[in-house]
Scaffold this active site. Structure first.
Site, PDB file in Angstrom:
ATOM      1  N   LYS A  11       0.858  -1.207   0.000  1.00 37.47           N
ATOM      2  CA  LYS A  11       0.000   0.000   0.000  1.00 37.47           C
ATOM      3  C   LYS A  11       0.882   1.240   0.000  1.00 37.47           C
ATOM      4  O   LYS A  11       0.728   2.120  -0.848  1.00 37.47           O
ATOM      5  CB  LYS A  11      -0.883  -0.026   1.231  1.00 37.47           C
ATOM      6  CG  LYS A  11      -1.479   1.318   1.630  1.00 37.47           C
ATOM      7  CD  LYS A  11      -2.375   1.245   2.833  1.00 37.47           C
ATOM      8  CE  LYS A  11      -1.660   1.404   4.144  1.00 37.47           C
ATOM      9  NZ  LYS A  11      -1.364   2.776   4.549  1.00 37.47           N
ATOM     10  N   ASN A  12       1.823   1.321   0.938  1.00 29.96           N
ATOM     11  CA  ASN A  12       2.598   2.550   1.107  1.00 29.96           C
ATOM     12  C   ASN A  12       3.567   2.809  -0.035  1.00 29.96           C
ATOM     13  O   ASN A  12       4.049   3.929  -0.191  1.00 29.96           O
ATOM     14  CB  ASN A  12       3.340   2.524   2.452  1.00 29.96           C
ATOM     15  CG  ASN A  12       2.370   2.669   3.614  1.00 29.96           C
ATOM     16  OD1 ASN A  12       1.171   2.908   3.405  1.00 29.96           O
ATOM     17  ND2 ASN A  12       2.862   2.502   4.818  1.00 29.96           N
ATOM     18  N   CYS A 107      -4.578  11.639  13.057  1.00 30.71           N
ATOM     19  CA  CYS A 107      -4.980  10.238  12.946  1.00 30.71           C
ATOM     20  C   CYS A 107      -5.195   9.744  14.374  1.00 30.71           C
ATOM     21  O   CYS A 107      -5.104  10.501  15.325  1.00 30.71           O
ATOM     22  CB  CYS A 107      -3.930   9.411  12.226  1.00 30.71           C
ATOM     23  SG  CYS A 107      -2.467   9.192  13.221  1.00 30.71           S
ATOM     24  N   ARG A 112      -0.360  14.696  12.892  1.00 30.67           N
ATOM     25  CA  ARG A 112       0.592  14.246  11.868  1.00 30.67           C
ATOM     26  C   ARG A 112       0.943  15.508  11.076  1.00 30.67           C
ATOM     27  O   ARG A 112       0.284  15.848  10.114  1.00 30.67           O
ATOM     28  CB  ARG A 112      -0.052  13.180  10.975  1.00 30.67           C
ATOM     29  CG  ARG A 112      -0.530  11.932  11.710  1.00 30.67           C
ATOM     30  CD  ARG A 112       0.575  10.926  11.938  1.00 30.67           C
ATOM     31  NE  ARG A 112       1.136  10.380  10.724  1.00 30.67           N
ATOM     32  CZ  ARG A 112       0.629   9.345  10.057  1.00 30.67           C
ATOM     33  NH1 ARG A 112      -0.506   8.824  10.460  1.00 30.67           N
ATOM     34  NH2 ARG A 112       1.217   8.873   8.983  1.00 30.67           N
ATOM     35  N   ASP A 297       5.948   0.824  11.829  1.00 32.11           N
ATOM     36  CA  ASP A 297       4.707   0.144  11.423  1.00 32.11           C
ATOM     37  C   ASP A 297       4.649  -1.295  11.913  1.00 32.11           C
ATOM     38  O   ASP A 297       3.627  -1.948  11.753  1.00 32.11           O
ATOM     39  CB  ASP A 297       4.560   0.153   9.892  1.00 32.11           C
ATOM     40  CG  ASP A 297       4.259   1.546   9.395  1.00 32.11           C
ATOM     41  OD1 ASP A 297       4.265   1.751   8.174  1.00 32.11           O
ATOM     42  OD2 ASP A 297       4.045   2.438  10.235  1.00 32.11           O
ATOM     43  N   ARG A 389      -8.021  -1.188   5.515  1.00 26.43           N
ATOM     44  CA  ARG A 389      -7.224  -0.147   4.882  1.00 26.43           C
ATOM     45  C   ARG A 389      -5.858  -0.671   4.483  1.00 26.43           C
ATOM     46  O   ARG A 389      -5.231  -0.150   3.577  1.00 26.43           O
ATOM     47  CB  ARG A 389      -7.018   1.031   5.850  1.00 26.43           C
ATOM     48  CG  ARG A 389      -8.286   1.755   6.219  1.00 26.43           C
ATOM     49  CD  ARG A 389      -7.979   3.013   6.981  1.00 26.43           C
ATOM     50  NE  ARG A 389      -6.998   3.820   6.248  1.00 26.43           N
ATOM     51  CZ  ARG A 389      -6.507   4.965   6.716  1.00 26.43           C
ATOM     52  NH1 ARG A 389      -6.888   5.419   7.891  1.00 26.43           N
ATOM     53  NH2 ARG A 389      -5.630   5.654   6.031  1.00 26.43           N
TER      54      ARG A 389
HETATM   55  C1  EPZ Z   1       4.558   7.141   6.274  1.00 25.51           C
HETATM   56  O1  EPZ Z   1       3.820   8.148   6.939  1.00 25.51           O
HETATM   57  C2  EPZ Z   1       3.668   5.908   6.262  1.00 25.51           C
HETATM   58  N1  EPZ Z   1       2.426   6.211   5.547  1.00 25.51           N
HETATM   59  C3  EPZ Z   1       3.348   5.490   7.700  1.00 25.51           C
HETATM   60  O2  EPZ Z   1       2.625   4.273   7.629  1.00 25.51           O
HETATM   61  C4  EPZ Z   1       4.663   5.226   8.435  1.00 25.51           C
HETATM   62  O3  EPZ Z   1       4.361   4.938   9.778  1.00 25.51           O
HETATM   63  C5  EPZ Z   1       5.553   6.469   8.356  1.00 25.51           C
HETATM   64  O4  EPZ Z   1       5.768   6.831   6.980  1.00 25.51           O
HETATM   65  C6  EPZ Z   1       6.918   6.258   9.005  1.00 25.51           C
HETATM   66  O5  EPZ Z   1       7.576   5.197   8.368  1.00 25.51           O
HETATM   67  C7  EPZ Z   1       2.414   6.088   4.206  1.00 25.51           C
HETATM   68  O6  EPZ Z   1       3.409   5.737   3.584  1.00 25.51           O
HETATM   69  C8  EPZ Z   1       1.108   6.372   3.523  1.00 25.51           C
HETATM   70  P1  EPZ Z   1       6.733  10.575   8.184  1.00 25.51           P
HETATM   71  P2  EPZ Z   1       4.365   9.680   6.915  1.00 25.51           P
HETATM   72  O7  EPZ Z   1       6.459  11.857   7.496  1.00 25.51           O
HETATM   73  O8  EPZ Z   1       5.015   9.956   5.629  1.00 25.51           O
HETATM   74  C9  EPZ Z   1       7.316  13.848  11.526  1.00 25.51           C
HETATM   75  C10 EPZ Z   1       0.835   2.830   8.026  1.00 25.51           C
HETATM   76  O9  EPZ Z   1       0.597   2.234   9.075  1.00 25.51           O
HETATM   77  N2  EPZ Z   1       6.933  14.841  10.508  1.00 25.51           N
HETATM   78  O10 EPZ Z   1       7.918   9.752   7.784  1.00 25.51           O
HETATM   79  O11 EPZ Z   1       3.251  10.556   7.343  1.00 25.51           O
HETATM   80  C11 EPZ Z   1       6.152  12.951  11.935  1.00 25.51           C
HETATM   81  O12 EPZ Z   1       5.392  13.580  12.956  1.00 25.51           O
HETATM   82  C12 EPZ Z   1       1.246   4.285   8.040  1.00 25.51           C
HETATM   83  O13 EPZ Z   1       0.819   2.299   6.877  1.00 25.51           O
HETATM   84  C13 EPZ Z   1       7.021  16.204  10.824  1.00 25.51           C
HETATM   85  O14 EPZ Z   1       7.394  16.582  11.934  1.00 25.51           O
HETATM   86  O15 EPZ Z   1       5.450   9.641   8.069  1.00 25.51           O
HETATM   87  C14 EPZ Z   1       6.856  11.724  12.441  1.00 25.51           C
HETATM   88  O16 EPZ Z   1       7.271  11.931  13.776  1.00 25.51           O
HETATM   89  C15 EPZ Z   1       1.029   4.890   9.406  1.00 25.51           C
HETATM   90  N3  EPZ Z   1       6.677  17.112   9.880  1.00 25.51           N
HETATM   91  C16 EPZ Z   1       8.097  11.641  11.553  1.00 25.51           C
HETATM   92  O17 EPZ Z   1       8.236  12.918  10.934  1.00 25.51           O
HETATM   93  C17 EPZ Z   1       6.265  16.744   8.627  1.00 25.51           C
HETATM   94  O18 EPZ Z   1       5.991  17.621   7.792  1.00 25.51           O
HETATM   95  C18 EPZ Z   1       7.991  10.612  10.465  1.00 25.51           C
HETATM   96  O19 EPZ Z   1       6.792  10.857   9.751  1.00 25.51           O
HETATM   97  C19 EPZ Z   1       6.181  15.357   8.326  1.00 25.51           C
HETATM   98  C20 EPZ Z   1       6.527  14.429   9.280  1.00 25.51           C
END
Ligand code: EPZ
Length: 410
Positions: A11-12, A107, A112, A297, A389
């Site tokens: 999915k991701n 979420c 997020r 994850d 999902r």
């Molecule tokens: C992706 O989310 C995945 N989702 C998530 O999987 C996964 O948990 C996550 O990456 C981490 O590996 C998809 O791919 C659709 P991040 P994403 O931006 O991109 C902070 C699942 O279960 N951050 O890497 O949203 C954030 O708060 C889902 O399939 C900021 O501070 O994750 C977090 O602490 C859940 N500012 C860290 O970065 C921003 O602008 C990592 O988040 C963006 C992120």
């Protein structure tokens, strides 16, 4: 539990490719796309902006024709349902020089933020304004580019900045870029479409503006989180022996090695990962990190397994500090698990007793399924729409290896 499970497409990894289809001048065909609610939701967002999208469910194939895209907005009622729709910002402003996309909601486990996505685009020269919960991005015919360092490293921000830059920024460098396989696959597909991205697989990605991107046919990666979830199931359910077919073990980083430390036998042969449960499950503490560290994850699934381990252990999440909404539900099943800040302290082994429990997010819900399979008596898991999902045909796959899952008609 004994038998074979075929691993579905990721999915991701598929979601950023669906967004990237909007950058092309011709149709894109994507194979090995899982039949999941999040994919259906993203296809609808693509249709709202004017793309033709055909999902040939049976073959897990999606065909996207972006040539009629004429509406450059992604509305709140779609984006709030699925955070990855925020990739539309990078895809639309990258291709058309303009985008109006709703800010994503939070979420189940907390805020997020998308501040890195927006600051990175501004660093590229894109004008970002906020208007009643919407982000408006304007880039004219091109932007100078520059460089931006992500702090912390972010999968979503890396993806959105790539989508915005490949056709629009003269020259742009992303520092501390995410190296997850989902990002590597996106870079490789964009380059095959005609983009000019260097440093693929490293934490520094440099993009030079391409004039156009062609379409093409691409094969989506297998789902590393689904594979990891079933590997954990095999280790925690006594006397289990599972063969997972169609995996890419390289995408699991140090996870297989960590699972071996529990005493489980883990064998990788090409695209097949075999896991056998140990006599006695050893407690192995973990801390989540960005790739290739332990994936956040898989954190809830690992904590669930540790409730069956012979001793005390901890699970710490440094990516999402509050991703522990499953803890009170596991406790209802009898797990001995205490939470302090972003660490769960687990004592095992505990005998789990079936009960009614509530799913709160995608990975928490599958962890409750694993716990229910380990528990005595029957468990009832509510709000399983979270499962749909991210896990294709979960009941069929688990019942085929000896589980007894039935879906109550709601
Ligand atoms: C992706 O989310 C995945 N989702 C998530 O999987 C996964 O948990 C996550 O990456 C981490 O590996 C998809 O791919 C659709 P991040 P994403 O931006 O991109 C902070 C699942 O279960 N951050 O890497 O949203 C954030 O708060 C889902 O399939 C900021 O501070 O994750 C977090 O602490 C859940 N500012 C860290 O970065 C921003 O602008 C990592 O988040 C963006 C992120």
């Amino acid at each position: 539990m004994n038998g074979n499970i075929a691993i579905s497409g990721s999915k991701n990894a598929a979601l950023p490719l669906l967004a990237a289809a909007l950058l092309a001048d011709e149709p894109m065909t994507l194979n090995n796309v899982p039949r999941l609610q999040d994919i259906y939701a993203f296809n609808n967002v693509l249709r709202v902006v004017g793309a033709q999208v055909q999902f040939q469910d049976i073959e897990n194939r999606v065909i996207i024709d972006p040539s009629n895209v004429n509406y450059l907005e992604a509305p709140y009622d779609l984006v709030r349902k699925m955070r990855a729709s925020f990739y539309m910002l990078g895809a639309l402003v990258g291709k058309h020089g303009y985008a109006k996309v709703s800010m994503p909601g939070g979420c189940a486990w907390g805020p997020r933020p998308v501040d890195l996505h927006l600051k990175g685009m501004e660093a590229m020269g894109i004008t970002i304004t906020l208007d009643k919960g919407y982000v408006i991005a304007k880039a004219g015919s091109s932007v100078p580019g520059g460089r931006y360092r992500l702090e912390p490293s972010s999968v979503g921000a890396t993806i959105n900045l790539l989508l915005a830059a490949v056709l629009r920024a003269e020259s742009f460098t992303i520092g501390n870029a995410a190296k997850e396989p989902d990002v590597v696959q996106l870079c490789n597909v964009l380059n095959k479409m005609g983009a000019n991205i260097s440093g693929v697989g490293s934490d520094t990605l440099s993009i030079k503006k391409a004039q156009k991107l062609s379409g093409g046919t691409f094969e989506n990666d297998p789902d590393r989180i689904e594979a990891g979830t079933f590997m954990i199931a095999a280790a925690m359910l006594p006397e289990s022996s599972l063969r997972l077919i169609g995996c890419n073990a390289q995408h699991l980083g140090n996870f297989p090695q960590l699972l071996r430390q529990t005493g489980a036998k883990v064998n990788v042969e090409g695209e097949v990962i075999s896991v056998q449960a140990p006599e006695i499950l050893q407690p192995v503490s973990i801390t989540t990190e960005i790739y290739p560290g332990f994936p956040t994850d898989l954190q809830a699934q690992w904590a669930t397994m540790l409730s069956q381990a012979n001793g005390n252990s901890t699970v710490t999440d440094t990516v999402y500090f509050d991703r522990f909404s499953y803890v009170p539900e596991l406790s209802r099943l009898g797990a001995n698990i205490k939470l302090k800040h972003n660490t769960a302290y687990i004592q095992g082994p505990t005998l789990l007793e079936g009960a009614s429990v509530m799913s709160t997010d995608l990975r928490a819900s599958v962890s409750l399924v694993l716990a229910g399979m380990a528990a005595k008596n029957t468990s009832e898991i509510l709000r399983v729409y979270h499962l749909d999902r991210g896990y294709e045909s979960l009941e069929d796959k688990l019942n085929a290896i000896g589980a007894k899952l039935t879906r109550a008609q709601e």
